[in-house]
Design an enzyme around this catalytic site. Structure first.
Site, PDB file in Angstrom:
ATOM      1  CG  HIS A  43       1.819   3.826   0.301  1.00 51.32           C
ATOM      2  ND1 HIS A  43       2.448   2.930  -0.538  1.00 51.32           N
ATOM      3  CD2 HIS A  43       0.655   4.156  -0.326  1.00 51.32           C
ATOM      4  CE1 HIS A  43       1.704   2.722  -1.607  1.00 51.32           C
ATOM      5  NE2 HIS A  43       0.607   3.457  -1.503  1.00 51.32           N
TER       6      HIS A  43
ATOM      7  CD  GLU B  85      -4.936   5.174  -3.870  1.00 48.61           C
ATOM      8  OE1 GLU B  85      -5.631   6.222  -3.865  1.00 48.61           O
ATOM      9  OE2 GLU B  85      -3.789   5.125  -4.338  1.00 48.61           O
TER      10      GLU B  85
ATOM     11  CD  GLU C  36       8.896  -0.889  -4.948  1.00 46.53           C
ATOM     12  OE1 GLU C  36       9.464  -0.029  -5.639  1.00 46.53           O
ATOM     13  OE2 GLU C  36       9.363  -2.026  -4.741  1.00 46.53           O
ATOM     14  CB  THR C  37       2.932  -2.566  -2.095  1.00 43.36           C
ATOM     15  OG1 THR C  37       2.372  -2.252  -3.384  1.00 43.36           O
ATOM     16  CG2 THR C  37       2.458  -1.530  -1.087  1.00 43.36           C
ATOM     17  CG  ASP C  38       5.960  -7.636  -3.161  1.00 50.04           C
ATOM     18  OD1 ASP C  38       7.037  -7.010  -3.268  1.00 50.04           O
ATOM     19  OD2 ASP C  38       5.825  -8.628  -2.420  1.00 50.04           O
ATOM     20  CD1 TRP C  39       0.454  -7.081  -5.178  1.00 52.70           C
ATOM     21  CD2 TRP C  39      -1.609  -6.224  -5.227  1.00 52.70           C
ATOM     22  NE1 TRP C  39      -0.425  -8.107  -4.920  1.00 52.70           N
ATOM     23  CE2 TRP C  39      -1.695  -7.607  -4.941  1.00 52.70           C
ATOM     24  CE3 TRP C  39      -2.780  -5.478  -5.301  1.00 52.70           C
ATOM     25  CZ2 TRP C  39      -2.909  -8.261  -4.741  1.00 52.70           C
ATOM     26  CZ3 TRP C  39      -4.011  -6.122  -5.100  1.00 52.70           C
ATOM     27  CH2 TRP C  39      -4.071  -7.505  -4.825  1.00 52.70           C
TER      28      TRP C  39
END
Length: 450
Positions: free
Chosen positions: A239, A313, A241-244
């Site tokens: 996937h 995940e 990128e995420t902020d985390w």
């Protein structure tokens, strides 16, 4: 860290004739081979090499010389090309010069062994050393180990380039990662393909396969299928990128959505794969892979997206939502164990890697079966960092101790073929392709927590 870039020579006359090359030096680069070698040199020209090693066979040496001239013209200077006999191609003395079709027909039993149990292929030779048994694949793996033992100690912390052949390159990558000689055909190498290995120290110390068999610089989106390929191809994507990810905060099964950069990465992956004939798509049901899959499938409006919970995940349990510093404070020493012995770590109130393996491999096998039953040729699978790494261990016959050997960038594409269906061994055609994300040959995506 020692960075090693491994490339295969350009297309040769024997490649086009589909002849067995081995150590014969009769094969020369074609015009396409020379042009692709030049493109390869340009693709590598923003990197600085401390040393360049080549096989002495002319198809590899000529490729190395073309790369060297491209590097020299862009950087003004470049390490000289050193020839090493430890980079010679696999030694197949009884087959050299023969057409592959001829070997298949006249030496059917040996050819079957070569394909199904390559480590057991045996040739009886009569030469100056008398009558002796020769196991080509096993001898090649010993040769590759010897190369690593001699070279790595000389180049600690440096960047080196290796120009070799299909067989020796597979053996170099396999011995670095601990892949068995029985899986010789599970690691593919295209003409002028680029693979990147990062060594923490010598052979046996931690090593990461950053990418395998990138071919985009030659104008080939994904490595081409062999004519005899009867099976299915899976495109395994991580996937966006995420902020985390960016903050290195552990996500696990907390449903964090993509950030704007993650959506852009997904769009770029979609553009990269838009001309690939995807027949079917599967994603983890979590927001970040599902949205990544939906963005990619905008170019394939007729393709159905299925969700498989087995691809979720890893559950990090009480680590979820925390930064590494916070985990270290609450669970002293556990992060270090996760980095060193990941297969032994039980996430507090979460999962261990064996549990991830069981559910993700079951999901993967069912996807392959669905594809074969419906005669789908190319499948898109979008999942997560830990899930993908676990699946890569499964595909290459490696234990979960090898979990950290693989890099999976946000928006990266890996290519896995099952040329003979589920009964035959899968082949990792390419891994962690990130060129569509604008970083060039190296993976420039955020290396955040899982």
């Amino acid at each position: 860290m020692t960075r090693v870039i491994i490339v295969r020579h350009g297309q040769s006359s024997y490649n086009t004739e589909r002849r067995i090359q081995g150590r014969t030096d009769a094969s020369t680069l074609t015009e396409k081979g020379r042009n692709d070698a030049s493109k390869l040199g340009k693709a590598l020209s923003n990197l600085s090499f401390n040393a360049i090693y080549s096989s002495p066979l002319q198809r590899a040496k000529h490729t190395a010389d073309i790369i060297h001239s491209e590097l020299a013209s862009s950087a003004g200077e470049s390490a000289v090309v050193q020839v090493s006999d430890l980079l010679l191609e696999i030694d197949l003395p009884l087959w050299e010069g023969m057409l592959t079709a001829e070997v298949k027909q006249k030496l059917a039993e040996d050819y079957r062994t070569w394909h199904e149990r390559p480590h057991e292929l045996r040739m009886v030779l009569n030469d100056a050393q008398g009558t002796r048994e020769h196991f080509p694949v096993l001898a090649l793996y010993e040769q590759a180990q010897q190369f690593w033992q001699e070279i790595l100690s000389q180049h600690q912390g440096e960047t080196i380039l290796i120009v070799g052949h299909n067989g020796i390159n597979r053996a170099l990558i396999s011995t670095a990662l601990g892949i068995s000689p029985s899986r010789y055909h599970s690691v593919q190498q295209s003409n002028c393909g680029i693979s990147v290995l990062n060594f923490a120290g010598g052979l046996g110390e931690p090593v990461q396969l950053e990418s395998l068999n990138q071919t985009q610089h030659t104008g080939e989106t994904l490595p081409s299928l062999r004519p005899e390929h009867q099976g299915v191809r899976l495109l395994l994507v991580r996937h966006g990128e995420t902020d985390w990810n960016r903050q290195t905060r552990f996500q696990g099964q907390i449903d964090v959505p993509l950030n704007d950069n993650g959506r852009q990465q997904s769009q770029k992956a979609g553009e990269f794969l838009q001309k690939v004939a995807i027949a079917y798509a599967v994603s983890s049901p979590m927001l970040r892979p599902k949205e990544t899959a939906e963005i990619i499938l905008k170019h394939h409006p007729s393709v159905k997206l299925d969700l498989q919970s087995g691809l979720r995940e890893i559950s990090h349990g009480l680590w979820e939502g925390k930064l590494e510093t916070e985990i270290e404070q609450e669970f002293p020493g556990e992060l270090q164990r996760w980095r060193l012995v990941p297969a032994e770590v039980q996430m507090p109130e979460g999962e261990n890697l064996q549990q991830v393996w069981e559910r993700s491999v079951a999901a993967w096998q069912s996807i392959v079966e669905t594809a074969l039953t419906n005669q789908f040729k190319t499948i898109l699978v979008v999942a997560h960092d830990a899930t993908n790494k676990t699946l890569l261990c499964h595909i290459l016959g490696l234990p979960l101790e090898n979990f950290w050997n693989f890099r999976q960038g946000n928006g990266a594409v890996s290519v896995i073929d099952y040329p003979s269906g589920l009964d035959g061994l899968p082949a990792l055609q390419a891994m962690n392709i990130t060129t569509h994300l604008g970083g060039g040959v190296l993976d420039k995506t955020a290396a955040g927590a899982l």
